[in-house]
Design an enzyme around this catalytic site. Structure first.
Site, mmCIF file in Angstrom:
data_model
loop_
_atom_site.group_PDB
_atom_site.id
_atom_site.type_symbol
_atom_site.label_atom_id
_atom_site.label_comp_id
_atom_site.label_asym_id
_atom_site.label_seq_id
_atom_site.Cartn_x
_atom_site.Cartn_y
_atom_site.Cartn_z
ATOM 1 C CG ASP A 85 46.707 24.521 -63.767
ATOM 2 O OD1 ASP A 85 47.500 25.169 -63.054
ATOM 3 O OD2 ASP A 85 47.086 23.651 -64.586
ATOM 4 C CD GLU A 142 50.033 24.735 -61.221
ATOM 5 O OE1 GLU A 142 49.313 24.412 -60.271
ATOM 6 O OE2 GLU A 142 50.612 25.832 -61.287
ATOM 7 N NE ARG A 160 51.091 28.029 -63.184
ATOM 8 C CZ ARG A 160 50.216 28.837 -62.594
ATOM 9 N NH1 ARG A 160 50.290 30.152 -62.794
ATOM 10 N NH2 ARG A 160 49.248 28.367 -61.857
ATOM 11 C CD GLU A 168 47.141 31.324 -61.668
ATOM 12 O OE1 GLU A 168 47.213 30.356 -60.900
ATOM 13 O OE2 GLU A 168 48.119 31.760 -62.345
ATOM 14 C CG ASP A 213 41.460 25.278 -61.338
ATOM 15 O OD1 ASP A 213 42.268 26.116 -61.773
ATOM 16 O OD2 ASP A 213 41.541 24.761 -60.200
ATOM 17 C CD1 TRP A 271 41.521 21.952 -56.379
ATOM 18 C CD2 TRP A 271 40.484 23.207 -54.865
ATOM 19 N NE1 TRP A 271 41.856 23.263 -56.641
ATOM 20 C CE2 TRP A 271 41.240 24.063 -55.712
ATOM 21 C CE3 TRP A 271 39.738 23.796 -53.847
ATOM 22 C CZ2 TRP A 271 41.261 25.451 -55.552
ATOM 23 C CZ3 TRP A 271 39.755 25.183 -53.709
ATOM 24 C CH2 TRP A 271 40.504 25.988 -54.559
HETATM 25 C C1 BGC Z 1 46.552 26.090 -59.895
HETATM 26 C C2 BGC Z 1 45.098 26.204 -59.719
HETATM 27 C C3 BGC Z 1 44.680 25.404 -58.535
HETATM 28 C C4 BGC Z 1 45.389 25.939 -57.357
HETATM 29 C C5 BGC Z 1 45.052 25.274 -56.078
HETATM 30 C C6 BGC Z 1 47.239 26.541 -58.654
HETATM 31 O O1 BGC Z 1 48.553 26.366 -58.751
HETATM 32 O O2 BGC Z 1 46.942 26.782 -60.984
HETATM 33 O O3 BGC Z 1 44.506 25.879 -60.860
HETATM 34 O O4 BGC Z 1 43.311 25.404 -58.381
HETATM 35 O O5 BGC Z 1 46.787 25.840 -57.528
HETATM 36 O O6 BGC Z 1 45.828 25.826 -55.158
#
Ligand code: BGC
Length: 910
Positions: free
Chosen positions: A484, A490, A488, A760, A497, A555
């Site tokens: 994503d 993550e 950060r 984002e 995505d 998703w």
């Molecule tokens: C992510 C996204 C993801 C989303 C789903 C976020 O924290 O960065 O890429 O699709 O969470 O909730």
């Protein structure tokens, strides 16, 4: 000799695979030719272990002979099953309709790798004792760090080659990350190897031809191993400071030395190796790296190095089980670009701030003249705040700071090896007395080295910047898995995505192998109850439930959508059949829980149209809409795989859910529950409405855009459909208006704020409110870049045709727009290079196209046939109809180059 020739040869989706997972690989190629109408009538493939012979068309493993066929995409090897540990070469030649064959293509190599577990004698080895995560810092302050991130381990052994070797191949992988060295030379140009997989189930190994690095007599082999995804910090699960897969990074390596007499000697990882810490005091994806050059160990990977003070290693079996060893299906991660750092100013702290001009994923290479003990601190950020300081709040728990301690040996060079950052700006804290001229900083961008397949340029600067931002967001996030974001805490393989962006991704770069690899992660992560997960690989686990997060609608549906797109783009039914059972399990997982065909169960976090602005879309409506989409796609996939009864089941399911959707979410007057832009976009693009209600839905969508002052409001799921649906309802004018908007919310708004990647959030930063919440505000998220597919498919007019997948037929429906001025596009399809370039010449549009040999172009122009000429000749054969009170003309062209001119009625903008 025909001028038809094979290009872009690939084996198992890769140019030169280094290891196979099948003894019967599939070959493919594109075609090029001068002149029009060239078609392949036959091909011949040869496979052999002598490159020179193969170059002359002699293969001692397989000689297909002249095979009458126009097929170029997937021809399966039909010689004796390939064995392990072979380096082979292959070549192809083709015939067109004349009798003469083309020349044999330049041979390409393919390494078969170690296809069976029994081929491996090597043992997993690691340092005997590593400090468990989160415990007290070691006494040795050199390695001390506030995050208990571990030092990288150096491992080595020496071996004697009893004579010159004719071939030497190193098969290597790690639990963690590794760099391999032979006689002091780094092997290969990959970084972050072996890549991210679920190490409890699968590890990818690399194969390297190291023949030139081995000499007769004493040799040394060594490796540096770091934490990486295996034991380092990953994602936002701060409850477990690393160790998501295990606590002890380990190496597995097997070197095959083939001597002139054909005998093969194996040098493997075993307890004879020795280990030591070294200058990499720690290296962690989120924390950064500290390299202390005073601890360098010159010659550690060269024979004769004194390693008596090193410790023995332990050979062990990984917990909880031995992972499967897979050959690489995708291109490795490599350094792909170098960016000069431009000095900007001093921070309040006195540190020097540099701008690399581009937000990217990677690290900084520092070269410096420094004294011993001088310490440089490198901090990274995507954006500066109002005071020109680094804005790092959006990195959350990611620290993104590297340290370099100089040894004072003259000009020294530092670049991290086992960490990366998502950034554009660098803040460099300099040691006392070091000035700007004493050092240089270069940004190094890394990505999975998926070959560029698309070029797109226009006469509009804003659109060109958008194209660049989309590409750089893909570059910054396609790193072993499609993440994503790269900055950060993550950086996870979020599937929605990816699915909304996948069609765009495939235009920009050849992502066939990349998806084949990720699909292994996706199916490895699939839960016993059939649920695909939100992210793949599915660790770090959900911090609150300590279990993988099952996939929400949009998703978890991602794999079906991407598998189908992979088939349409590359014509690869092989991946479809390989993953079909997993896709079926997902469908059963949804269907079993929702007997009334409204998707309310097994929706998990049900994110809906994530990060939309304006009114929120009805999440159950969105979920049910996606259920129809995946049921439709499964019906199509079943047809491709010849599963007629499954086709019937899935078509029936799609009808049932479609019916339920209309009853539950569509009012008499055509209003759709939630009444958002995304509601109408999904209903129109997923064909959810009866024909009678499509026009009112289209009109309602336009109303919603007008009500938003001509601005989009869509989130991750809606954005992909905006421009395609507006075009399909005859309102390409609205699509271009959205594309060229520069005020919030729009793609243009972030560009006006200086964005060099996709944000984002639409409001990542606004003059009114400044930065969005630091809790979630990445400036490098590709989801909103999903508009890229429309730029290629409609603005440029290069699109696939579902009835002839693999770009065997190319749909060319360009949308000319004076605000864009001109477009120049090329797409390197599996079948060959497709080109489309249009420009205005007064009241005429000049459109030049190139269609690969063997292919056909289905042309559709929003204009009357009388205004269209091809290579100066009036259009002969065409069909035309009025669509949305616009005359549309269709005609087909065979392969070749054509210049089409469309004369516009005097003074009409068009
Ligand atoms: C992510 C996204 C993801 C989303 C789903 C976020 O924290 O960065 O890429 O699709 O969470 O909730």
């Amino acid at each position: 000799m025909t001028n038809l020739k094979p290009i872009d040869l690939r084996c198992e989706l890769l140019a030169a695979p280094k290891g196979l997972n099948t003894p019967y690989p599939r070959f493919g190629w594109g075609l090029s030719a001068e002149g029009n109408g060239a078609r392949q009538s036959a091909y011949e493939i040869c496979v052999g272990d002598e490159e020179a012979d193969v170059a002359r068309g002699i293969g001692n493993y397989w000689q297909s002979g002249q095979t009458a066929s126009s097929e170029t995409l997937f021809i399966t090897y039909a010689g004796n099953p390939l064995q392990s540990d072979l380096t082979l070469y292959w070549s192809v030649r083709v015939w067109d309709e004349t009798s003469e064959p083309s020349a044999w293509s330049a041979p390409l190599s393919l390494m078969t790798g170690l296809m069976a577990r029994s081929d491996w004698d090597a043992e997993w080895i690691a340092r005997y004792f590593v400090l468990p995560a989160g415990r007290e810092a070691p006494a040795d302050d050199l390695y001390d760090n506030p995050w208990q991130a571990r030092p990288a381990d150096y491992l080595r052994r020496e071996f004697d080659a009893r004579g010159p070797v004719v071939r030497a191949t190193a098969y290597v992988t790690a639990l963690g990350l590794y760099e391999l060295y032979l006689n002091g030379t780094r092997v290969g140009d990959e970084v972050m190897a072996p890549g991210w997989t679920d190490y409890h189930q699968r590890v990818i190994y690399q194969a390297h031809d190291v023949t030139d690095l081995i000499g007769a007599g004493q040799n040394a082999i060594g490796a540096i191993i770091g934490e990486g995804w295996y034991s380092g910090r990953v994602g936002h699960n701060q409850r477990r400071a690393g160790n998501h897969y295990g606590g002890r990074p380990a190496l597995l390596c097997q070197l095959h030395l083939t001597y002139a007499d054909g005998s093969v000697e194996r040098v493997v990882t075993d307890p004879s190796w020795r280990t030591s810490r070294g200058p990499v005091c720690y290296s962690d994806f989120l924390m950064g790296e500290h390299y202390d050059a005073r601890l360098d160990m010159p010659g550690w990977a060269i024979a004769g190095f004194d390693d008596t003070r090193w410790q023995p290693v332990e050979a062990f079996s990984p917990e909880p089980r031995e992972p499967a060893l897979s050959a690489a299906k995708s291109q490795p991660v490599r350094e792909v670009a170098r960016l000069d750092g431009r000095y900007l100013h001093r921070a309040k702290s006195g540190a020097a701030i540099f701008d690399f001009g581009q937000n990217f994923a990677g690290y900084v290479e520092l070269t410096a003249q420094a004294r011993r003990n001088d310490r440089f601190t490198l901090r990274h950020a995507e954006i500066l705040d109002g005071d020109g300081e680094l804005y790092m709040a959006n990195l959350r728990h990611a620290v993104c700071v590297d340290h370099f301690t100089a040894a004072g040996t003259g000009s020294e060079r530092f670049k991290p090896r086992f960490t990366f950052h998502g950034f554009r700006y660098l803040e460099l804290t300099l040691p006392e007395g070091v000035v700007l001229d004493d050092f240089t900083v270069t940004g190094i961008a890394i990505q999975s080295d998926t070959p560029q397949s698309g070029q797109l340029e226009t006469g509009n600067a804003l659109v060109n910047q958008l194209i660049s931002n989309i590409e750089w967001s893909q570059r910054g996030n396609f790193l072993s898995v499609p993440t994503d974001c790269p900055q950060r805490d993550e950086r996870l393989g979020w599937s929605a995505d990816a699915q909304v962006f996948w069609r765009t991704a495939g235009y920009n770069m050849d992502v066939a192998g990349f998806l084949a690899k990720w699909f292994d992660d996706i199916t490895d992560a699939q839960l016993p109850d059939g649920a695909f997960t939100d992210i793949a690989p599915s660790r770090p686990l959900n911090p609150y439930k300590q279990s993988a997060q099952p996939g929400a609608p949009g998703w978890g549906d991602g794999p079906i959508i991407m598998a189908w797109q992979h088939y349409l783009r590359y014509g690869d039914a092989g991946l479809l059949s390989a993953v079909y059972p997993a896709l079926q399990r997902w469908m059963t997982h949804i269907g079993g829980a929702n007997p009334d065909f409204i998707r309310t169960q097994n929706v998990y976090n049900n994110y809906g149209d994530w990060l939309s602005v304006g009114p929120a879309s009805d999440r159950t409506m969105v979920a049910t809409a996606y259920w129809v989409l995946v049921a439709d796609l499964m019906a199509k996939i079943a047809t491709v795989l010849g599963k007629d009864s499954d086709h019937a089941d899935y078509s029936g399911l799609a009808q049932d859910v479609r019916r339920a959707f209309r009853t539950a979410f569509v009012a008499e007057d055509g209003r759709i529950s939630g009444d958002t832009q995304t509601a109408y976009l999904l209903a129109l693009d997923f064909d959810l409405l009866p024909a009678t209600q499509r026009a009112s839905a289209a009109a309602r969508l336009i109303d919603k855009l007008d009500a938003a002052n001509g601005h989009l409001q869509t989130g991750f799921l809606g954005v992909k459909h905006l421009c395609p649906v507006l075009t399909n309802i005859g309102r390409a004018d609205y699509a271009y208006r959205l594309l060229l908007n520069e005020s919030y919310p729009s793609w243009g708004f972030s560009i006006q704020q200086g964005a060099t990647t996709i944000w984002e959030r639409w409001d990542g930063w606004t003059p009114e409110r400044g930065f969005q919440s630091a809790n979630m505000n990445s400036f490098n998220h590709y989801a909103y870049g999903a508009v890229g597919e429309w730029l290629y498919a409609r603005m440029a007019g290069i699109d696939w045709e579902a009835s002839a997948p693999g770009f065997r037929t190319i749909r060319m429906r360009p949308l000319f727009e004076r605000e864009i001025g001109w477009v120049k596009a090329a797409y390197r399809a599996a079948t060959g290079v497709v080109e489309s370039a249009w420009r205005y010449d007064g009241d005429t549009i000049i459109w030049s196209i190139a269609v690969p040999p063997n292919c056909r172009a289905e042309i559709e122009l929003a204009d009357g046939p009388d205004n269209i000429a091809i290579d100066g000749l009036p259009l002969a054969i065409s069909t035309s109809e009025h669509l949305f009170d616009q005359q549309t003309t269709r005609f087909a062209l065979d392969s070749g180059r054509f210049t089409i001119s469309i004369s516009l009625p005097q003074g009409i903008a068009a």
